[in-house]
Design a protein around this motif. Structure first.
Motif, PDB file in Angstrom:
ATOM      1  N   THR A 217      35.901  30.722  -0.733  1.00 22.47           N
ATOM      2  CA  THR A 217      36.504  32.004  -0.350  1.00 22.47           C
ATOM      3  C   THR A 217      37.304  31.861   0.936  1.00 22.47           C
ATOM      4  O   THR A 217      37.081  30.951   1.739  1.00 22.47           O
ATOM      5  CB  THR A 217      35.428  33.085  -0.160  1.00 22.47           C
ATOM      6  OG1 THR A 217      34.518  32.673   0.879  1.00 22.47           O
ATOM      7  CG2 THR A 217      34.656  33.323  -1.452  1.00 22.47           C
ATOM      8  N   ALA A 247      37.985  40.146  -4.308  1.00 23.20           N
ATOM      9  CA  ALA A 247      38.875  39.040  -3.944  1.00 23.20           C
ATOM     10  C   ALA A 247      39.876  38.772  -5.059  1.00 23.20           C
ATOM     11  O   ALA A 247      39.630  39.046  -6.239  1.00 23.20           O
ATOM     12  CB  ALA A 247      38.066  37.776  -3.665  1.00 23.20           C
ATOM     13  N   SER A 267      40.146  37.283   0.104  1.00 23.93           N
ATOM     14  CA  SER A 267      39.617  38.637   0.278  1.00 23.93           C
ATOM     15  C   SER A 267      40.697  39.707   0.087  1.00 23.93           C
ATOM     16  O   SER A 267      41.844  39.538   0.514  1.00 23.93           O
ATOM     17  CB  SER A 267      39.010  38.784   1.668  1.00 23.93           C
ATOM     18  OG  SER A 267      38.697  40.140   1.957  1.00 23.93           O
TER      19      SER A 267
END
Length: 538
Positions: A217, A247, A267
């Motif tokens: 991420t 996301a 995100s």
């Protein structure tokens, strides 16, 4: 009193006719990038737009749509393989090719693997200190894609990441892209674009400090300018990141041993992601008789206007053969803009005459480039001039007329002379061109054509054939010198394949009952040989 009123109206018209056009303000992000470029600082990767696209938030058709919580183009089979840009700052070429490959897959055209090498070496813009490893943008990419220079197949020119690589010019092997859209960063609009067009070009600011390699991420909440172009391939509303829940599913161009097999998750709350969002959702198949009349080889750089939402552009073209003009196109910089076309045969001073066709008005949804077919193509002789006039109306934006020009460290186009004019009224025209000081600009208007004199492209390669009768009605006969396997294709004047068959005989009768009257091209392919002839059907 009546005389005073007439004098006042006349004075207002005179002021309007001789008003100076005003160029749109330059995007501050581009100014910062340009200064880095001129200072010799690292300025590769993603380049901001010279003029920021204008959004007025009126395209609300997607606001009330409920999207699935997860949508992944990998699961849908609408993405091609992950690639590796290596130590070369041309992420923008990989994001572009990934986007058009995905769109073609979604459009039923099959799997393509296009050459990033050709785009990065042949785009035509000024090279930075990183030479052909310099950065780019969707506008830079579309300039290349839209002029029939590309795309070409990866097998023709494979990628090598050498910044000293030079351009080897080719003609697009299969498709010319004729539509380009720039989207706002609105979440619903972006999700709808992915559903409609497949993977799309996006950008971000990347610093490894903000990347979590344990769950792939990424979240950045700062204000640095973007520097990396990536491919948006879906979303996951339930994905947890350092920036919260939700996301985007994103593909990088750092090979499949990075991230989640080449992918990662940005995100929804990242402050720099989706600064630039674009797609290339329009194309046509190209054949050798296709040509585009245009002066803006580098596409669209800036905009101008007369402090009003309406402005006019006019371009003169001269045919390079016996042509059918079958389409028109232009760039626009505003969401919800309206454009209209008129084509004239003659211009004397400010007077246009002999109207050949009109097209529009068309309302576009987003900034970008749009092209339209002429329902009844215009037949013009070799060396004949014609004039394309475009009316632009850009709600809320006072710089409606797009153009190409020089920009230090970025673009150095060849500006023409005596072929471009602009107007605030559509009646009084003021010249642009290399001979007009301070107005060295080309307009972004284009005309699409086919050369109907196919003798210019016929290859007499020893596998000639007879084609009769001419003109034909219900059937046509092809007579060859020998018996061998051949593919026979018939194209209409707009370059569309309308009939195909195989034959190994030395004589073939083809039924024409399904074809309308008009001009066609019969192409015969035998081994590595190609021969083309014109067919007239009554």
């Amino acid at each position: 009193m009546k005389r005073l009123f007439i004098i006042t109206i006349t004075l207002i018209l005179a002021i309007s006719n001789f008003a100076q056009d005003i160029e749109a303000p330059v995007n501050p992000e581009f100014v910062r990038w340009q200064q880095k470029q001129l200072n010799g600082e690292a300025a590769c990767g993603d380049i901001p737009y010279y003029v920021a696209p204008y959004f007025q938030n009126e395209q609300n058709s997607t606001k009330d749509i409920q999207f699935d919580p997860v949508y992944d183009l990998r699961s849908e089979g609408y993405v091609t393989s992950v690639k590796d840009q290596a130590a070369c700052g041309v992420c923008w070429t990989f994001a572009t090719m990934g986007s058009i490959e995905s769109f073609l897959l979604k459009s039923g055209e099959g799997v393509y693997d296009f050459s990033e090498q050709n785009m990065r070496t042949c785009h035509g813009f000024i090279l930075g200190d990183n030479l052909t490893c310099s950065g780019g943008s969707p506008k830079k990419a579309f300039a290349y894609l839209s002029r029939i220079d590309g795309p070409i197949d990866e097998t023709v020119l494979p990628y090598d990441a050498d910044e000293n690589a030079t351009c080897t010019e080719y003609r697009a092997s299969d498709f010319c892209f004729n539509q380009f859209k720039i989207f706002p960063s609105d979440m619903a609009v972006v999700k709808q674009a992915v559903l409609d067009y497949g993977a799309i070009y996006t950008n971000m600011y990347y610093d490894g400090v903000y990347y979590n390699s344990s769950d792939y991420t990424y979240y950045y909440d700062g204000a640095e300018d973007t520097d990396n172009a990536v491919l948006l391939c879906g979303w996951d509303d339930n994905k947890v990141t350092a920036g919260g829940t939700g996301a985007w599913i994103v593909r990088n161009s750092w090979d499949d041993d990075w991230g989640d097999n080449g992918y990662f998750y940005i995100s929804y709350n990242d402050t720099k992601y989706l600064t630039s969002v674009a797609a290339f959702p329009g194309y046509k198949e190209v054949i050798p008789v296709d040509t585009i009349y245009m002066y803006n080889e580098l596409g669209w750089i800036s905009n101008t206007g007369y402090s009003a939402e309406t402005g006019y552009g006019l371009v003169k073209f001269v045919t390079g053969g016996e042509n059918e003009i079958n389409g028109l196109g232009t760039y626009v910089n505003t969401e919800g803009a309206t454009i209209s076309f008129e084509v004239y045969d003659d211009k004397v001073d400010n007077t246009l005459s002999n109207l050949l066709t009109t097209l529009g008005p068309f309302t576009v949804d987003y900034p970008g480039y749009y092209s339209y077919e002429i329902p009844s193509p215009i037949l013009l002789d070799d060396g004949e001039d014609f004039y394309v006039k475009v009316e632009y109306n850009t709600p809320g934006y006072n710089y409606p007329i797009p153009f190409e020009k020089f920009s230090d460290g970025y673009a150095d186009p060849q500006i023409e002379t005596g072929v471009c004019w602009i107007s605030s009224t559509g009646a009084s025209w003021f010249a642009y061109g290399n001979d007009v000081e301070g107005k060295e600009r080309d307009l972004t208007i284009r005309a699409y054509a086919h050369d109907v004199n196919v003798s210019n492209i016929i290859e007499n390669n020893g596998d000639d054939f007879k084609l009769y009768p001419q003109p034909a009605e219900n059937l046509v006969i092809l007579e060859f010198n020998n018996e061998q396997n051949r593919t026979i294709e018939i194209y209409d004047i707009r370059g569309r394949l309308v009939l195909t068959t195989e034959s190994s005989s030395n004589m073939l009768e083809l039924s024409l009952n399904e074809l309308n009257s008009g001009c066609y091209f019969v192409k015969v392919l035998c081994k590595s040989n190609v021969n083309t002839k014109r067919l007239i059907i009554n």
